[in-house]
Design an enzyme around this catalytic site. Structure first.
Site, PDB file in Angstrom:
ATOM      1  N   MET A 379      35.530  27.977  47.264  1.00 39.02           N
ATOM      2  CA  MET A 379      36.573  28.995  47.353  1.00 39.02           C
ATOM      3  C   MET A 379      36.684  29.825  46.079  1.00 39.02           C
ATOM      4  SD  MET A 379      37.326  28.241  50.389  1.00 39.02           S
ATOM      5  CE  MET A 379      36.898  26.517  50.241  1.00 39.02           C
ATOM      6  N   ASP A 380      36.567  29.190  44.916  1.00 36.42           N
ATOM      7  CA  ASP A 380      36.760  29.893  43.654  1.00 36.42           C
ATOM      8  C   ASP A 380      35.704  30.978  43.459  1.00 36.42           C
ATOM      9  OD1 ASP A 380      38.351  30.288  41.474  1.00 36.42           O
ATOM     10  OD2 ASP A 380      37.862  28.414  40.464  1.00 36.42           O
ATOM     11  N   ASP A 381      34.442  30.597  43.564  1.00 36.67           N
ATOM     12  CA  ASP A 381      33.375  31.588  43.435  1.00 36.67           C
ATOM     13  C   ASP A 381      33.508  32.664  44.497  1.00 36.67           C
ATOM     14  OD1 ASP A 381      30.971  30.930  41.425  1.00 36.67           O
ATOM     15  OD2 ASP A 381      31.867  29.057  42.091  1.00 36.67           O
ATOM     16  N   VAL A 384      36.376  35.172  43.656  1.00 35.81           N
ATOM     17  CA  VAL A 384      36.099  36.049  42.513  1.00 35.81           C
ATOM     18  C   VAL A 384      34.995  37.041  42.866  1.00 35.81           C
ATOM     19  CG1 VAL A 384      35.467  36.170  40.076  1.00 35.81           C
ATOM     20  CG2 VAL A 384      36.846  34.263  40.890  1.00 35.81           C
ATOM     21  N   ARG A 455      43.782  31.896  43.415  1.00 35.90           N
ATOM     22  CA  ARG A 455      42.600  32.766  43.452  1.00 35.90           C
ATOM     23  C   ARG A 455      42.446  33.392  44.835  1.00 35.90           C
ATOM     24  NH1 ARG A 455      40.847  33.102  38.531  1.00 35.90           N
ATOM     25  NH2 ARG A 455      39.742  31.129  38.349  1.00 35.90           N
TER      26      ARG A 455
END
Length: 641
Positions: A379-381, A384, A455
């Site tokens: 999810m983070d990558d 972003v 995020r």
């Protein structure tokens, strides 16, 4: 808003930004991506040495450089650190000692004499972590009786609400499945030099008790179960053993990337190669050769040193570098940024990974951290990358938009039942797994966290993405519930409350600035309260163990930047900019910038497993300060203000 009394002039700030941009451009690869050194502790290299010895390929490696690296990382107290300045860590030191002995260093060597004294002062091998003991057992320096049993039949469990291997986090799962094979076979490999580490048992080797620790509470049931598992092994009564091992082997084979990686992380890679060895694969078997090459691809060799990274971070470094350049004023259609954006587009994942087991209706479309990691996008990558692509102007804008929307649909499908988001999985929150004897790193699950949820919401708000209103409102409610009494938020993937608070403020600033004004202001107040006297911010990794240390530590460039980003984003959204605090933070960054245009930072500000594994991302100290300077310039110094 203007800062009429600002002592930070436009020319000084713009010069610093330009220097930082030029430095970042100088690190870009020819194909458009960035990838910096991902520094952790020496256990990764020590375990690689063990692997090279077990496979008999150590003569192909620059062993003298590995020895030099390990010696260079030893501290004056004799031990080796888990993270910079921690005072030394027992398990890390035991594994470094083991590696030096495997490299032929004598027990009488001064470095090992100092290490022995440090290790014994911390309780010796018997007090080390399970994975340290496991690696020692592979070469006969610890008894397998003291290593937890993992029944291989867990591979055959049908889908059920209690447990399958998919209740483990992605990193635990990819590391554990191969260990089902290794722990079943319990190999003791004859390698050269043959070593014993009896001198590292503080109670004396003859007094070692090889059993699971007892806590005097309900968790002792796991120790009793381990005794039953071992009894079944002794009597050859393990049910469905052969079939279980075949299924585990098949699972490993299916998940090896074309690059030879497993899960994009060294523990999964090393363990899978150990499983192949336990199954008597040949060193020249294509899957083994590819896997060994993948480990080599994670290695860095310099004039003096050779060491292995725990992971590589090209997607993460590339997307943040591009975002920093755009947010600091580089044109979104700059040729270098276009090249980087198209590199990212090519890395979108369209394979169904392990996530589909608990999310059968989701469709793939995310991004992973590494060059290749089809099974574990995160999810983070993904979020972003969506924000970064949104900011860029690429030749095919329609393709870009559809790539973002496809990723959004995948991310949306991964929302957990508590309305937050986790890193890799959905509803991966069976906390009882962290109490298993095998789980002494307390990292067996991947629950929803504030920083990942933030995020997601930041990407939805800043990219104006069409996520359902109910999902968004429920996620905002999750973040509000996660706020600490003092106004801060816990940071799971960065150290620590400064990271978490900054991320949530940036999210609320674009998703609910007016509705949650009081929540935002409370977070801003907390960040201001923990600013250091030098104008910067810092937080020690120890805050994961001791919340009284939250927001406290030596100032660092990355943590100062996080605090500033949170203040600038959150403050702008509610017209509550703490100008004096912000100016002091910017002055700190300007004063700490090097002649090359970057910042120095020895501290570890990235988190792998809270309290157990930390990372120094060598570009954190660069792209986050550049983002902070860019935001400050836009708000206070641009011609429009």
């Amino acid at each position: 808003m203007t800062a009429n009394n600002s002592t930070i002039d436009r020319l000084t700030t713009e010069t610093a930004i330009k220097k930082a941009q030029d430095y970042l451009f100088s690190l870009q690869q020819d194909d458009g991506h960035w990838c910096a050194y991902l520094e952790s502790n020496v256990t990764i290299t020590a375990e690689a040495v063990l692997l090279y010895k077990i496979w008999g390929i150590d003569n192909q490696k620059p062993l003298h450089k590995i020895e030099h690296y390990l010696r260079s990382k030893q501290c004056s107290h004799g031990g080796w650190e888990l993270y910079y300045g921690d005072g030394g860590d027992l398990s890390t030191s035991v594994e470094a000692y083991m590696a030096l002995r495997l490299l032929g260093v004598s027990v009488d060597d001064g470095a090992l004499e100092r290490a022995k004294k440090f290790i014994l002062s911390k309780g010796g091998i018997s007090k080390s972590r399970i994975f340290t003991k496991f690696h020692l057992a592979l070469i006969g320096c610890y008894d397998w009786r003291g290593v937890p049993s993992i029944p291989p039949w867990i591979m055959l469990l049908p889908n059920n609400p209690f447990f399958t291997i998919y209740e483990m986090s992605s990193w635990a799962r990819s590391s554990t499945v191969p260990l089902l094979i290794v722990f079943d076979r319990k190999p003791v490999f004859a390698i050269e030099p043959r070593i014993k580490l009896n001198e590292l048992y503080s109670e004396g080797i003859e007094n070692v008790i090889y059993e699971m620790p007892r806590n005097g509470d309900w968790t002792d049931i796991f120790g009793q179960l381990d005794n039953l598992f071992k009894l079944a092994e002794d009597w050859n009564l393990v049910p469905f053993k052969d079939e279980s091992i075949r299924v585990a082997e098949k699972w490993i084979i299916e998940r090896e990337e074309i690059t030879g990686d497993w899960g994009g992380i060294i523990p999964a890679m090393l363990n899978s190669l150990l499983a192949f060895k336990a199954l008597r694969y040949h060193v020249n078997d294509p899957m083994v050769a590819r896997g060994l090459q993948a480990v080599e691809n994670f290695a860095i060799e310099t004039h003096d040193d050779y060491f292995v990274q725990a992971c590589v971070s090209p997607v993460w470094d590339t997307t943040w570098s591009l975002r920093a350049l755009v947010e600091s004023g580089v044109a979104p259609n700059h040729p270098n940024l276009v090249k980087g954006g198209e590199w990212l587009l090519d890395k979108q994942i369209f394979d169904y990974g392990d996530w589909v087991v608990k999310n059968p209706h989701g469709k793939p479309g995310g991004w992973a951290f590494e060059y290749e990691n089809r099974f574990y996008p995160d999810m983070d990558d993904s979020c972003v990358v969506m924000m970064t692509l949104h900011q860029l102007q690429l030749p095919d804008e329609n393709l870009k938009r559809e790539a973002i929307l496809r990723c959004l649909r995948w991310v949306e499908s991964m929302q957990c039942h508590n309305h937050g988001w986790a890193a890799f999985d959905i509803n991966n929150d069976a906390n009882w797994l962290n109490y298993l004897p095998y789980a002494d790193l307390k990292a067996m699950i991947d629950p929803a966290t504030a920083d990942i949820t933030a995020r997601v919401l930041e990407s939805v708000g800043s990219c104006d993405l069409p996520m359902s209103a109910s999902r968004v409102q429920n996620a905002i409610g999750y973040l509000i519930r996660q706020q600490e009494e003092d106004g801060s938020w816990f940071g799971r993937w960065g150290v620590n409350y400064i990271y978490g608070t900054s991320g949530v403020l940036s999210a609320l600033a674009v998703i609910a600035p007016k509705v949650e004004k009081n929540v935002i202001q409370k977070g801003i107040n907390w960040l201001v309260s923990c600013q250091n006297s030098d104008g910067g911010w810092g937080e020690t990794c120890e805050s994961y163990k001791n919340p009284a240390l939250k927001g406290k530590g030596k100032s660092t460039a990355s943590q100062t930047a996080w605090a500033l980003i949170g203040l600038l984003d959150g403050g702008s959204s509610i017209e509550f900019l703490p100008e004096n605090s912000i100016k002091k933070g910017i002055e700190y960054l300007l004063s700490q910038q090097t002649n090359e245009g970057t910042w120095e930072e020895k501290e570890f500000t990235g988190t792998g497993f809270p309290a157990h594994f930390y990372i120094n991302y060598h570009l954190y100290r660069h792209y986050f300060p550049l983002i902070a300077l860019g935001k400050y310039h836009d708000i206070f110094l641009s011609a429009n203000h």
